[in-house]
Design a protein around this motif. Structure first.
Motif, PDB file in Angstrom:
ATOM      1  N   ARG A 144       0.828  -1.220   0.000  1.00 35.65           N
ATOM      2  CA  ARG A 144       0.000   0.000   0.000  1.00 35.65           C
ATOM      3  C   ARG A 144       0.857   1.263   0.000  1.00 35.65           C
ATOM      4  NH1 ARG A 144      -3.748  -0.455   4.898  1.00 35.65           N
ATOM      5  NH2 ARG A 144      -4.817   1.299   3.948  1.00 35.65           N
ATOM      6  N   ARG A 145       2.190   1.081   0.006  1.00 33.12           N
ATOM      7  CA  ARG A 145       3.144   2.190   0.018  1.00 33.12           C
ATOM      8  C   ARG A 145       2.922   3.114   1.204  1.00 33.12           C
ATOM      9  NH1 ARG A 145       3.487   3.604  -6.448  1.00 33.12           N
ATOM     10  NH2 ARG A 145       3.944   1.487  -7.097  1.00 33.12           N
ATOM     11  N   ARG A 146       2.863   2.506   2.374  1.00 29.05           N
ATOM     12  CA  ARG A 146       2.657   3.274   3.600  1.00 29.05           C
ATOM     13  C   ARG A 146       3.656   2.837   4.658  1.00 29.05           C
ATOM     14  NH1 ARG A 146      -3.930   3.599   4.220  1.00 29.05           N
ATOM     15  NH2 ARG A 146      -4.258   4.785   2.321  1.00 29.05           N
ATOM     16  N   MET A 147       4.165   3.834   5.349  1.00 30.35           N
ATOM     17  CA  MET A 147       5.056   3.580   6.467  1.00 30.35           C
ATOM     18  C   MET A 147       4.765   4.622   7.532  1.00 30.35           C
ATOM     19  SD  MET A 147       9.255   3.732   6.730  1.00 30.35           S
ATOM     20  CE  MET A 147       9.510   2.767   5.273  1.00 30.35           C
ATOM     21  N   SER A 148       4.671   4.168   8.775  1.00 31.19           N
ATOM     22  CA  SER A 148       4.517   5.125   9.871  1.00 31.19           C
ATOM     23  C   SER A 148       5.750   5.013  10.758  1.00 31.19           C
ATOM     24  CB  SER A 148       3.234   4.871  10.665  1.00 31.19           C
ATOM     25  OG  SER A 148       3.207   3.565  11.170  1.00 31.19           O
ATOM     26  N   VAL A 149       6.180   6.168  11.227  1.00 27.13           N
ATOM     27  CA  VAL A 149       7.398   6.250  12.039  1.00 27.13           C
ATOM     28  C   VAL A 149       7.138   7.142  13.249  1.00 27.13           C
ATOM     29  CG1 VAL A 149       8.971   5.826  10.113  1.00 27.13           C
ATOM     30  CG2 VAL A 149       8.285   8.164  10.634  1.00 27.13           C
ATOM     31  N   SER A 150       8.024   7.062  14.213  1.00 26.86           N
ATOM     32  CA  SER A 150       7.861   7.832  15.450  1.00 26.86           C
ATOM     33  C   SER A 150       9.111   8.651  15.747  1.00 26.86           C
ATOM     34  CB  SER A 150       7.593   6.883  16.617  1.00 26.86           C
ATOM     35  OG  SER A 150       7.573   7.579  17.842  1.00 26.86           O
ATOM     36  N   LEU A 151       8.893   9.920  15.999  1.00 25.87           N
ATOM     37  CA  LEU A 151       9.974  10.801  16.442  1.00 25.87           C
ATOM     38  C   LEU A 151      10.124  10.703  17.957  1.00 25.87           C
ATOM     39  CD1 LEU A 151      12.026  13.011  15.678  1.00 25.87           C
ATOM     40  CD2 LEU A 151      10.201  14.686  15.882  1.00 25.87           C
ATOM     41  N   LYS A 152       8.994  10.566  18.663  1.00 20.25           N
ATOM     42  CA  LYS A 152       9.060  10.534  20.122  1.00 20.25           C
ATOM     43  C   LYS A 152       9.707   9.253  20.644  1.00 20.25           C
ATOM     44  CE  LYS A 152       4.479   8.825  21.547  1.00 20.25           C
ATOM     45  NZ  LYS A 152       3.205   9.245  22.164  1.00 20.25           N
ATOM     46  N   ALA A 153       9.701   8.192  19.847  1.00 23.20           N
ATOM     47  CA  ALA A 153      10.361   6.953  20.271  1.00 23.20           C
ATOM     48  C   ALA A 153      11.857   7.163  20.414  1.00 23.20           C
ATOM     49  CB  ALA A 153      10.077   5.840  19.267  1.00 23.20           C
ATOM     50  N   ILE A 154      12.414   8.089  19.620  1.00 26.18           N
ATOM     51  CA  ILE A 154      13.838   8.397  19.694  1.00 26.18           C
ATOM     52  C   ILE A 154      14.139   9.209  20.956  1.00 26.18           C
ATOM     53  CG2 ILE A 154      15.761   9.559  18.515  1.00 26.18           C
ATOM     54  CD1 ILE A 154      14.743   7.026  17.088  1.00 26.18           C
ATOM     55  N   GLU A 155      13.190  10.085  21.339  1.00 29.54           N
ATOM     56  CA  GLU A 155      13.363  10.897  22.559  1.00 29.54           C
ATOM     57  C   GLU A 155      13.451  10.018  23.796  1.00 29.54           C
ATOM     58  OE1 GLU A 155      10.010  13.466  23.008  1.00 29.54           O
ATOM     59  OE2 GLU A 155      10.682  14.889  21.506  1.00 29.54           O
ATOM     60  N   GLY A 156      12.696   8.935  23.791  1.00 30.16           N
ATOM     61  CA  GLY A 156      12.607   8.088  24.975  1.00 30.16           C
ATOM     62  C   GLY A 156      11.418   8.502  25.829  1.00 30.16           C
ATOM     63  N   ASP A 157      10.715   7.529  26.356  1.00 29.76           N
ATOM     64  CA  ASP A 157       9.520   7.753  27.169  1.00 29.76           C
ATOM     65  C   ASP A 157       9.919   8.342  28.520  1.00 29.76           C
ATOM     66  OD1 ASP A 157       7.208   7.625  28.676  1.00 29.76           O
ATOM     67  OD2 ASP A 157       6.676   5.604  28.032  1.00 29.76           O
ATOM     68  N   PRO A 158       9.483   9.581  28.821  1.00 33.98           N
ATOM     69  CA  PRO A 158       9.868  10.202  30.097  1.00 33.98           C
ATOM     70  C   PRO A 158       9.264   9.507  31.315  1.00 33.98           C
ATOM     71  CG  PRO A 158       8.232  11.549  28.988  1.00 33.98           C
ATOM     72  CD  PRO A 158       8.609  10.461  28.036  1.00 33.98           C
ATOM     73  N   TRP A 159       8.270   8.636  31.088  1.00 34.74           N
ATOM     74  CA  TRP A 159       7.658   7.929  32.204  1.00 34.74           C
ATOM     75  C   TRP A 159       8.514   6.749  32.686  1.00 34.74           C
ATOM     76  CZ3 TRP A 159       3.579   9.235  35.178  1.00 34.74           C
ATOM     77  CH2 TRP A 159       2.825  10.324  34.746  1.00 34.74           C
ATOM     78  N   ILE A 160       9.449   6.317  31.846  1.00 33.44           N
ATOM     79  CA  ILE A 160      10.324   5.215  32.265  1.00 33.44           C
ATOM     80  C   ILE A 160      11.246   5.715  33.384  1.00 33.44           C
ATOM     81  CG2 ILE A 160      12.201   3.679  31.547  1.00 33.44           C
ATOM     82  CD1 ILE A 160      10.866   3.574  28.770  1.00 33.44           C
ATOM     83  N   GLY A 161      11.190   5.042  34.500  1.00 32.40           N
ATOM     84  CA  GLY A 161      12.020   5.398  35.653  1.00 32.40           C
ATOM     85  C   GLY A 161      11.449   6.516  36.505  1.00 32.40           C
ATOM     86  N   VAL A 162      10.190   6.931  36.227  1.00 37.44           N
ATOM     87  CA  VAL A 162       9.605   8.046  36.982  1.00 37.44           C
ATOM     88  C   VAL A 162       9.483   7.718  38.469  1.00 37.44           C
ATOM     89  CG1 VAL A 162       7.125   7.504  36.711  1.00 37.44           C
ATOM     90  CG2 VAL A 162       7.872   9.875  36.767  1.00 37.44           C
ATOM     91  N   GLU A 163       9.269   6.420  38.792  1.00 38.25           N
ATOM     92  CA  GLU A 163       9.126   6.040  40.204  1.00 38.25           C
ATOM     93  C   GLU A 163      10.442   6.176  40.967  1.00 38.25           C
ATOM     94  OE1 GLU A 163      10.391   2.527  37.892  1.00 38.25           O
ATOM     95  OE2 GLU A 163       8.799   3.988  37.612  1.00 38.25           O
ATOM     96  N   ARG A 164      11.575   6.108  40.244  1.00 36.10           N
ATOM     97  CA  ARG A 164      12.873   6.303  40.896  1.00 36.10           C
ATOM     98  C   ARG A 164      13.180   7.791  41.091  1.00 36.10           C
ATOM     99  NH1 ARG A 164      14.159   2.591  37.004  1.00 36.10           N
ATOM    100  NH2 ARG A 164      15.339   4.136  35.798  1.00 36.10           N
ATOM    101  N   ARG A 165      12.686   8.603  40.150  1.00 39.13           N
ATOM    102  CA  ARG A 165      12.982  10.041  40.233  1.00 39.13           C
ATOM    103  C   ARG A 165      12.068  10.767  41.218  1.00 39.13           C
ATOM    104  NH1 ARG A 165      12.894   9.173  34.643  1.00 39.13           N
ATOM    105  NH2 ARG A 165      11.109  10.541  34.269  1.00 39.13           N
ATOM    106  N   TYR A 166      10.864  10.264  41.409  1.00 39.41           N
ATOM    107  CA  TYR A 166       9.890  10.926  42.295  1.00 39.41           C
ATOM    108  C   TYR A 166       9.273   9.899  43.226  1.00 39.41           C
ATOM    109  CZ  TYR A 166      10.272  14.201  38.395  1.00 39.41           C
ATOM    110  OH  TYR A 166      10.756  15.032  37.419  1.00 39.41           O
TER     111      TYR A 166
END
Length: 196
Positions: A144-166
């Motif tokens: 179908r000539r379609r591709m979806s990509v993510s820019l935020k996946a490169i940033e990294g999820d800020p919720w990962i490790g939130v329990e250690r930071r707060y």
């Protein structure tokens, strides 16, 4: 074979032996072309394919990209889900941004995949035309000539490790981002909100 006679914003007229045909901008290249002058010049000799003849030969449609291999044919082997690729932003729409990840292969960065850091109303808040960015492949459908990509996946999820930071009971500064009937949302770091 033909020779470019005139160039218009929508394409170029090509003399193919005493008859003019239209090489439309969308048939010049598999890549997105906004200015025909970037692809052809007046007087240039080109090889084109006759795509359509209408009205008894008075309207002839020509193509150049049809003489080249379709880049989407190679996309299935070149790209895989989870791959990180670089590309340039080619178009900004209300629903997201298009990025050319290979010549002739554009992918969509949905508006929800632009950033973790804020709610985005338009892609221009995060990226600009011709900007080079790195994205991660989320989904690919070469048929179908379609591709979806993510820019935020490169940033990294800020919720990962939130329990250690707060920790529970910690005092942290924050900024009120939204007030609703049942309370207020407070941003304690970009992309991380809490409910008061």
């Amino acid at each position: 074979p033909g020779r470019v006679k005139t160039i218009m914003p929508y394409g170029a007229f090509v003399d193919i032996g005493g008859i003019d045909g239209l090489l439309h901008v969308s048939d010049m290249s598999h890549s997105r072309v906004t200015d025909p002058n970037e692809v052809v010049k007046v007087g240039q000799n080109v090889t084109v394919k006759v795509l359509k003849i209408e009205k008894g030969g008075s309207r002839i449609s020509l193509g150049m990209k049809q003489l080249e291999a379709n880049p989407w044919d190679a996309a299935a082997t070149k790209f895989k889900k989870g791959d990180t690729v670089k590309g340039k932003i080619t178009s900004l729409q209300k629903f997201g941004a298009f990025i050319e990840v290979a010549p002739g292969v554009e992918a969509l960065i949905p508006i929800s995949e632009l950033t973790w850091k804020k709610r985005v109303m338009h892609p221009s808040e995060v990226v600009q035309l011709k900007q080079e960015v790195e994205v991660q492949v989320m989904d690919l459908d070469p048929v179908r000539r379609r591709m979806s990509v993510s820019l935020k996946a490169i940033e990294g999820d800020p919720w990962i490790g939130v329990e250690r930071r707060y920790g529970v009971g910690a005092m942290v500064p924050g900024k009120v981002t939204r007030v609703v009937d049942f309370g207020a949302f407070v941003e304690i770091e970009p992309g991380v909100e809490g409910l008061v």
